[in-house]
Design a protein around this motif. Structure first.
Motif, PDB file in Angstrom:
ATOM      1  N   GLU A  60      20.337 -30.292 -56.012  1.00  0.00           N
ATOM      2  CA  GLU A  60      20.459 -28.875 -55.689  1.00  0.00           C
ATOM      3  C   GLU A  60      19.881 -28.526 -54.312  1.00  0.00           C
ATOM      4  O   GLU A  60      19.754 -27.351 -53.978  1.00  0.00           O
ATOM      5  CB  GLU A  60      19.739 -28.043 -56.756  1.00  0.00           C
ATOM      6  CG  GLU A  60      20.331 -28.215 -58.148  1.00  0.00           C
ATOM      7  CD  GLU A  60      19.477 -27.582 -59.236  1.00  0.00           C
ATOM      8  OE1 GLU A  60      19.939 -27.518 -60.391  1.00  0.00           O
ATOM      9  OE2 GLU A  60      18.327 -27.157 -58.940  1.00  0.00           O
ATOM     10  N   LYS A  61      19.555 -29.539 -53.526  1.00  0.00           N
ATOM     11  CA  LYS A  61      18.831 -29.313 -52.268  1.00  0.00           C
ATOM     12  C   LYS A  61      19.544 -28.340 -51.340  1.00  0.00           C
ATOM     13  O   LYS A  61      18.908 -27.523 -50.665  1.00  0.00           O
ATOM     14  CB  LYS A  61      18.591 -30.646 -51.560  1.00  0.00           C
ATOM     15  CG  LYS A  61      17.644 -30.547 -50.368  1.00  0.00           C
ATOM     16  CD  LYS A  61      17.341 -31.916 -49.777  1.00  0.00           C
ATOM     17  CE  LYS A  61      16.387 -31.804 -48.603  1.00  0.00           C
ATOM     18  NZ  LYS A  61      16.067 -33.143 -48.021  1.00  0.00           N
ATOM     19  N   SER A  62      20.863 -28.395 -51.292  1.00  0.00           N
ATOM     20  CA  SER A  62      21.594 -27.493 -50.397  1.00  0.00           C
ATOM     21  C   SER A  62      21.665 -26.063 -50.938  1.00  0.00           C
ATOM     22  O   SER A  62      21.962 -25.133 -50.196  1.00  0.00           O
ATOM     23  CB  SER A  62      23.021 -28.024 -50.159  1.00  0.00           C
ATOM     24  OG  SER A  62      23.739 -28.075 -51.384  1.00  0.00           O
ATOM     25  N   ASN A  63      21.381 -25.904 -52.221  1.00  0.00           N
ATOM     26  CA  ASN A  63      21.382 -24.579 -52.852  1.00  0.00           C
ATOM     27  C   ASN A  63      20.316 -24.571 -53.952  1.00  0.00           C
ATOM     28  O   ASN A  63      20.633 -24.611 -55.144  1.00  0.00           O
ATOM     29  CB  ASN A  63      22.757 -24.269 -53.432  1.00  0.00           C
ATOM     30  CG  ASN A  63      22.845 -22.871 -54.020  1.00  0.00           C
ATOM     31  OD1 ASN A  63      22.125 -21.962 -53.610  1.00  0.00           O
ATOM     32  ND2 ASN A  63      23.731 -22.699 -54.996  1.00  0.00           N
ATOM     33  N   PRO A  64      19.045 -24.520 -53.570  1.00  0.00           N
ATOM     34  CA  PRO A  64      17.948 -24.658 -54.537  1.00  0.00           C
ATOM     35  C   PRO A  64      17.987 -23.611 -55.647  1.00  0.00           C
ATOM     36  O   PRO A  64      18.271 -22.438 -55.396  1.00  0.00           O
ATOM     37  CB  PRO A  64      16.692 -24.488 -53.671  1.00  0.00           C
ATOM     38  CG  PRO A  64      17.128 -24.854 -52.294  1.00  0.00           C
ATOM     39  CD  PRO A  64      18.546 -24.368 -52.196  1.00  0.00           C
ATOM     40  N   GLN A  65      17.704 -24.047 -56.866  1.00  0.00           N
ATOM     41  CA  GLN A  65      17.643 -23.155 -58.021  1.00  0.00           C
ATOM     42  C   GLN A  65      16.200 -22.937 -58.483  1.00  0.00           C
ATOM     43  O   GLN A  65      15.896 -21.920 -59.088  1.00  0.00           O
ATOM     44  CB  GLN A  65      18.448 -23.745 -59.179  1.00  0.00           C
ATOM     45  CG  GLN A  65      19.898 -24.071 -58.834  1.00  0.00           C
ATOM     46  CD  GLN A  65      20.699 -22.854 -58.421  1.00  0.00           C
ATOM     47  OE1 GLN A  65      20.777 -21.878 -59.164  1.00  0.00           O
ATOM     48  NE2 GLN A  65      21.260 -22.891 -57.223  1.00  0.00           N
ATOM     49  N   ALA A  66      15.337 -23.909 -58.223  1.00  0.00           N
ATOM     50  CA  ALA A  66      13.939 -23.830 -58.659  1.00  0.00           C
ATOM     51  C   ALA A  66      13.061 -23.232 -57.570  1.00  0.00           C
ATOM     52  O   ALA A  66      13.345 -23.359 -56.370  1.00  0.00           O
ATOM     53  CB  ALA A  66      13.425 -25.208 -59.040  1.00  0.00           C
ATOM     54  N   ASP A  67      12.010 -22.585 -58.004  1.00  0.00           N
ATOM     55  CA  ASP A  67      11.008 -22.057 -57.070  1.00  0.00           C
ATOM     56  C   ASP A  67       9.762 -22.931 -57.045  1.00  0.00           C
ATOM     57  O   ASP A  67       9.155 -23.133 -56.002  1.00  0.00           O
ATOM     58  CB  ASP A  67      10.622 -20.627 -57.477  1.00  0.00           C
ATOM     59  CG  ASP A  67      11.817 -19.705 -57.505  1.00  0.00           C
ATOM     60  OD1 ASP A  67      12.446 -19.532 -56.446  1.00  0.00           O
ATOM     61  OD2 ASP A  67      12.135 -19.176 -58.589  1.00  0.00           O
TER      62      ASP A  67
END
Length: 351
Positions: free
Chosen positions: A84-91
Motif C-alpha cells: 500500500e506504499k503508494s496509497n497508504p491506508q495505515a497511520d
C-alpha cells in the motif's frame, strides 16, 4: 490471537463513506476523526480485556478519534504496508523486531518522537526517530504444566523422543516469535551453522510449520503440544485463562537460560492519511497512565524507564525474569541478512 489472521476490531471499512473514497487522498480524509492501526497480535484480548482494548477505549473517549484496528503477523503487517506504499491506508504500524527495522529500511515510517519517548531506552527506539517501543517484551517458550512435572531447561532436552509430534514453533520469516527462535538459537549455539544443525535435528520432533504463534499456546494448554515458542507478554496474559500454561527459557547444555527483548515497536506511517491523529495515538500509548497499564492489564513491561509498576502482574513478571540472562541481538545485521537466514533455515529443516 493468530499472528496471520487479519481482524478489524472496529466495524468500519477503510473507505466507508463518500468523504473517505480516496482513502487518504483528500483533505476530508485527512481531517476525519479516525486513526488506523496495523499491528502484530498479542496486545488485544480475546475477550476485549487486553491493553489495546483499554487504551483504545480511553483514547476514543478523550479525543473523539475512532481507532480502526487491523491485526496480523509481524511480517505480514509490514508486507501489507509495502503493498500500500503508494496509497497508504495505515497511520500507525506496530510490529516486532526485526520487522520494525525492515519497515524503516523500506521507507514505510516517518520521523516522529512521541511525548515520553525520552524515557525509552536507546536500545528500544530508532536512532533516527522513526519508531519507538510502546510495550517491552521478551522471547520465551511455553510448556504444559499438567503433563510435565517441571519445565524443560535446555535445548537438548527437546530432542528427546517424548516430544515427538508434541513440539511446534512458528515459522521464521513469517512470525516475529518464529524468527526469534532462530535468533536465540544462533546466539545460544554460538553461530548460524551450529544453530541450523540443531534445528535440523529438532525437526524430527517438530509438528511442522505454523504461521501463527498465538495459536500454539492454546494447543499447549490443552495438551495437544507439550512445548511451543511464544513471548512473555502474550503468554503471561494467556495464562490467566489457560491454567496449564507455563513459561520457560531454553539454555544451552551447561549454560544459563537466555532471552532477549522483543518489544512491540510503533511508528508513524509515511504519508499516513491521518498523520495528526496517528501522532496523538502514539503520544497516548506512551503516556504515564497507559504505560502503568502495560503490566496491570496487558501482562507486559512498560517501555518507559520512569514508570515503575508495582501491581501483582509486574511483581510476578519480575520474578519470572530472575536468573535469566538477557542478550542484545545485532538487529541491523539481522534485518540486513534476514532473507538469507530464513532461506538457510528452510534448507536445513526441509521446510
Amino acid at each position: 490471537m493468530p499472528r496471520t489472521t487479519l481482524k478489524i476490531a472496529v466495524a468500519v471499512s477503510l473507505c466507508a463513506t463518500p468523504l473517505l473514497t480516496a482513502c487518504g487522498g483528500t483533505s476530508a480524509a485527512a481531517d476525519a476523526k479516525v486513526v488506523t492501526v496495523y499491528s502484530a497480535d498479542g496486545l488485544k484480548g480475546e475477550n476485549g480485556d487486553g491493553w489495546y482494548d483499554e487504551i483504545f477505549k480511553d483514547f476514543e473517549k478523550q479525543t473523539g478519534i475512532k481507532v480502526k484496528y487491523v491485526e496480523g503477523g509481524s511480517g505480514e503487517m509490514v508486507q501489507r504496508a509495502v503493498r500500500e506504499k503508494s496509497n497508504p491506508q495505515a497511520d500507525v504500524l506496530v510490529t516486532l523486531p526485526p520487522f520494525i527495522q525492515q519497515a524503516d529500511s523500506k521507507g514505510l515510517l516517518q520521523k516522529y518522537t512521541p511525548v515520553g519517548a525520552d524515557q525509552v531506552s536507546g536500545a528500544d527506539k530508532a536512532a533516527d526517530g522513526t519508531w519507538t517501543s510502546v510495550v517491552n517484551n521478551y522471547f520465551g517458550f511455553v510448556y504444559n504444566k499438567k503433563q510435565l512435572t517441571q519445565a524443560p531447561t535446555t535445548w537438548d532436552e527437546l530432542l528427546d523422543g517424548k516430544y515427538k509430534n508434541k513440539l511446534q514453533y512458528s515459522t521464521p520469516g513469517v512470525a516475529g516469535d518464529g524468527t526469534a527462535v532462530l535468533i536465540k538459537a544462533i546466539h545460544d549455539f554460538g553461530g548460524k551453522d551450529a544453530a541450523l544443525d540443531y534445528l535440523k535435528k529438532l525437526q524430527s520432533n517438530n509438528v511442522g510449520p505454523s504461521a501463527s504463534t498465538g495459536k500454539l499456546a492454546p494447543k499447549v494448554d490443552k495438551g495437544e503440544l507439550l512445548v511451543a515458542n511464544g513471548d512473555v507478554q502474550m503468554n503471561y496474559a494467556q495464562s490467566k485463562t489457560m491454567p496449564n500454561l507455563g513459561i520457560w527459557f531454553p539454555a544451552k547444555q551447561g549454560g544459563k537460560p537466555t532471552t532477549f527483548a522483543l518489544p512491540y515497536a510503533a511508528g508513524l506511517v509515511t504519508k499516513a492519511p491521518h498523520s495528526a491523529n496517528g501522532k496523538k495515538l502514539l503520544d497516548f500509548m506512551l503516556g504515564a497512565k497507559a504505560q502503568q497499564q502495560v503490566s496491570s492489564i496487558g501482562g507486559g513491561f512498560s517501555a518507559r524507564q520512569d514508570v515503575k509498576a508495582t501491581d501483582a502482574n509486574a511483581t510476578a513478571l519480575t520474578g519470572l525474569m530472575t536468573g535469566v540472562e538477557v542478550f542484545q541481538p545485532d538487529w541491523a545485521d539481522i534485518e540486513k541478512n534476514l532473507t538469507s537466514y530464513v532461506e538457510d533455515w528452510q534448507s536445513a529443516t526441509g521446510s
